[in-house]
Design an enzyme around this catalytic site. Structure first.
Site, PDB file in Angstrom:
ATOM      1  N   HIS A  17       0.869  -1.192   0.000  1.00 31.90           N
ATOM      2  CA  HIS A  17       0.000   0.000   0.000  1.00 31.90           C
ATOM      3  C   HIS A  17       0.899   1.234   0.000  1.00 31.90           C
ATOM      4  O   HIS A  17       1.520   1.556   1.015  1.00 31.90           O
ATOM      5  CB  HIS A  17      -0.900   0.014   1.248  1.00 31.90           C
ATOM      6  N   HIS A  19       1.550   5.396  -1.641  1.00 31.39           N
ATOM      7  CA  HIS A  19       1.182   6.592  -2.418  1.00 31.39           C
ATOM      8  C   HIS A  19       2.448   7.179  -3.027  1.00 31.39           C
ATOM      9  O   HIS A  19       3.327   7.645  -2.295  1.00 31.39           O
ATOM     10  CB  HIS A  19       0.518   7.638  -1.513  1.00 31.39           C
ATOM     11  N   LYS A 103      -9.228  -0.275  -5.931  1.00 28.48           N
ATOM     12  CA  LYS A 103      -9.286   0.380  -4.621  1.00 28.48           C
ATOM     13  C   LYS A 103     -10.654   1.005  -4.388  1.00 28.48           C
ATOM     14  O   LYS A 103     -11.146   1.770  -5.213  1.00 28.48           O
ATOM     15  CB  LYS A 103      -8.207   1.470  -4.556  1.00 28.48           C
ATOM     16  N   HIS A 140     -10.473   1.027   1.719  1.00 27.56           N
ATOM     17  CA  HIS A 140     -10.282   2.010   2.796  1.00 27.56           C
ATOM     18  C   HIS A 140     -11.482   1.840   3.722  1.00 27.56           C
ATOM     19  O   HIS A 140     -12.579   2.289   3.414  1.00 27.56           O
ATOM     20  CB  HIS A 140     -10.197   3.445   2.251  1.00 27.56           C
ATOM     21  N   HIS A 178      -4.585  -0.770   5.816  1.00 26.37           N
ATOM     22  CA  HIS A 178      -4.160  -0.048   7.024  1.00 26.37           C
ATOM     23  C   HIS A 178      -5.117  -0.254   8.205  1.00 26.37           C
ATOM     24  O   HIS A 178      -5.692   0.691   8.731  1.00 26.37           O
ATOM     25  CB  HIS A 178      -3.941   1.443   6.754  1.00 26.37           C
ATOM     26  N   ASP A 251       1.454   2.543   3.498  1.00 25.99           N
ATOM     27  CA  ASP A 251       0.611   3.738   3.344  1.00 25.99           C
ATOM     28  C   ASP A 251       1.470   4.996   3.440  1.00 25.99           C
ATOM     29  O   ASP A 251       0.998   6.039   3.913  1.00 25.99           O
ATOM     30  CB  ASP A 251      -0.523   3.770   4.375  1.00 25.99           C
TER      31      ASP A 251
HETATM   32  O1  DOR Z   1      -3.350   9.215   5.897  1.00 26.70           O
HETATM   33  C1  DOR Z   1      -3.731   8.955   4.768  1.00 26.70           C
HETATM   34  N1  DOR Z   1      -3.201   9.564   3.694  1.00 26.70           N
HETATM   35  N2  DOR Z   1      -4.699   8.061   4.611  1.00 26.70           N
HETATM   36  C2  DOR Z   1      -5.258   7.840   3.423  1.00 26.70           C
HETATM   37  O2  DOR Z   1      -6.136   7.044   3.344  1.00 26.70           O
HETATM   38  C3  DOR Z   1      -4.842   8.615   2.232  1.00 26.70           C
HETATM   39  C4  DOR Z   1      -3.488   9.121   2.384  1.00 26.70           C
HETATM   40  C5  DOR Z   1      -3.145  10.161   1.354  1.00 26.70           C
HETATM   41  O3  DOR Z   1      -3.373   9.934   0.159  1.00 26.70           O
HETATM   42  O4  DOR Z   1      -2.608  11.217   1.732  1.00 26.70           O
HETATM   43 ZN    ZN Z   2      -3.363   5.068   1.666  1.00 27.27          ZN
END
Ligand code: DOR
Ligand code: ZN
Length: 349
Positions: A17, A19, A103, A140, A178, A251
């Site tokens: 997971h 970003h 997702k 999520h 998460h 995450d």
């Molecule tokens: O803390 C988070 N940041 N949780 C999420 O689900 C998204 C993520 C983000 O994209 O910044």
């Molecule tokens: Zn995330």
């Protein structure tokens, strides 16, 4: 006599997971993940989101272009589920190998989730097609209703949304992303072979006091928000158990400091640089270093029906590893997650 371990060789980990963002931010953060991880499930919550196979193909090309030459890092792409998602586009993207998961963001649950799902009946066709072909749904798991307390949103989601979806869609393979609660851990444990959960490095070390006691600490604010200590302990117990449904998904979610340190700050902890050192420290404290590889490198590929990595990394224990407090990006400085204790495990990738 207790034997102390100061060197550990394990299969190269994956991040289930992640970003990576886009543009200048991605250029700076992608190498941080590629340094230690072989593959990662790439979250699709860009603006606009990665909705179609064509979007995923274009995003994948941008990721590959942002990686250091020869990194060998493989982005595993996901599609952002909307009420307009075409089941056949998803099926084709999965069959071609372009997409590894879909997702689900409940609309409004988190960063860039406005295009997410409001009416779960409207995605029934896609979920049924995914169940047929065995394509995992990454969830999520938080309700967004204003009347539900933010600390209860995961447990309520499981009861009101996730369990009904799974009952209505036998065979649907789900990753509860998460996970932050004892309820979530128990639900996954009891849920059979079609459900798993990712656990982040930060949720293994912080509870809600870290965010709020003695001053507000925006860099610890993420979603789902960290819960009370009993829940953190349940996460540590699940992660260090070696049990197959639990695996690492960092995450890692970078935001420029100016977006975190604001009257309405963004959610996300940037852990890509030090996640493995943090996790190793947690496993050592739990006396579970022998189960680290299951959590970081074996359970994830097994759930996703992918081979584990053949390459190895070695972690060595010594003087505290000097991770930078922040990294510079073209979008501004991004603070690296501070676990609040020294990290003694160095990754020799
Ligand atoms: O803390 C988070 N940041 N949780 C999420 O689900 C998204 C993520 C983000 O994209 O910044
Ligand atoms: Zn995330």
């Amino acid at each position: 006599m207790t034997e102390t371990i100061d060197r550990l060789t394990i299969r190269r980990p994956d991040d289930w997971h992640l970003h990576l963002r886009d543009g200048a931010m991605m250029a700076a953060v992608a190498p941080e993940s590629a340094r230690h991880f072989a593959r990662a499930i790439i979250m699709p919550n860009l603006v606009p989101p990665v909705v179609t196979a064509a979007d995923a193909e274009a995003y994948r090309a941008r990721i590959l272009a942002a990686l250091p030459p020869g990194s060998g890092f493989t982005p595993l792409m996901t599609l952002y589920l909307t009420e307009e998602t075409d089941p056949e586009d998803v099926a084709r993207a999965a069959a071609s190998g372009l997409v590894t998961a879909v997702k689900l963001y409940p609309a409004g649950a988190t960063t860039n989730s406005a295009s997410g799902v409001r009416d779960f009946d409207r995605v029934r066709g896609v979920l049924e097609r995914m169940a047929e072909i065995g394509l995992p749904l990454c969830v999520h798991g938080e309700v967004t209703d204003a009347e539900v307390d933010i600390f209860d949103r995961e447990a309520v989601f499981i009861e009101r949304v996730l369990e009904p979806i799974r009952r209505a869609t036998p065979g649907l393979r789900v990753v509860l992303e998460h996970v932050t609660t004892a309820e979530g851990v128990a639900y996954v444990r009891a849920g059979g072979a079609d459900i798993a959960a990712t656990i982040t490095a930060h949720h293994l070390v912080i509870n809600r006091n870290h965010i709020l006691a003695g001053g507000i600490r925006p860099h610890y604010y993420c979603l789902p928000v960290a819960k009370r200590e009993t829940h953190r302990l349940a996460l540590v117990e699940a992660a260090t158990s070696g049990e197959s449904p639990f695996f690492l998904g960092t995450d890692s979610a970078p935001h420029p400091d100016q977006a975190k340190l604001a009257p309405c700050g963004c959610a996300g902890c940037f852990t890509a640089p030090n996640a493995l050192s943090v996790v190793a420290e947690v496993f050592e404290a739990a006396g579970a270093l022998d189960r680290l590889e299951a959590f970081t490198s074996l359970n994830g590929p097994a759930f996703y029906r992918l081979p584990p990595n053949e390459a190895r990394i070695t972690l060595t224990k010594g003087a505290p590893v000097p991770y930078p407090a922040r990294i510079e990006t073209g979008a501004g400085p991004v603070t690296v997650f501070d676990p609040g204790f020294p990290l003694h495990w160095r990754v020799e990738a």
